[in-house]
Design an enzyme around this catalytic site. Structure first.
Site: not given
Length: 171
Positions: A70-72, A77
């Site tokens: 979810c990041h990203f 990362v």
């Protein structure tokens, strides 16, 4: 339960999140996904750069860690704030290891610098915490400098990490 060598396994750290390691009145680590530590390698009362205590811990990195999804999207990362939180977690854990009681709360940090990143192909994160001061009495607080290494390369530094232990957290 204070291990004299300061080494703790993932199972021990998970017990801490349930209040089973340092007792029901001792500080707890977060549970599940927010626990950013797989093992504590060592803790000393008088080690480190300032001679006031030292903690070294690790997190194994693999591509399916929750935050990479979810990041990203398409640019995975580890959020830098999770590395910072891990350092706060270790300051609080150390205060419990010293047999202090209370609920841990991050109180601040002087300066944080990010010089690199944790990517899905990283293998291991190492956290190094050098204590500058431990205050005990009515106020219980740890003040430390920390660094985060990814596969042996320093990527984050934090000066003056502060964690306090509180008997009452309804403020």
């Amino acid at each position: 339960m204070m291990n004299e060598d300061g080494a703790y396994s993932k199972k021990d750290l998970e017990a801490s999140s349930r209040g089973e390691l340092f007792g029901p009145k001792g500080p707890r680590l977060p549970a599940s996904n927010m626990l950013m530590i797989d093992r504590v390698i060592t803790m000393t009362k008088d080690g480190g750069m300032h001679g006031k205590g030292y903690v070294e811990a690790e997190l194994d990195v693999h591509p399916n860690l929750w935050f990479f999804g979810c990041h990203f999207i398409d640019d995975p990362v580890m959020p830098g704030c999770l590395g910072l939180d891990a350092m706060w977690q270790l300051v609080g854990f150390y205060l419990g290891w010293l047999e202090n009681e209370g609920k841990g709360r991050a109180l601040g940090v002087g300066e944080v610098k990010f010089k690199g990143q944790v990517l899905p192909d990283s293998k291991k994160i190492t956290y190094c915490i050098d204590f500058k001061k431990v205050i005990t009495g009515k106020l219980i607080m740890g003040i430390a400098d920390g660094k985060v290494l990814s596969d042996g390369q320093q990527i984050y530094t934090a000066d003056d990490l502060k964690v306090g232990l509180f008997k009452n957290t309804s403020f």
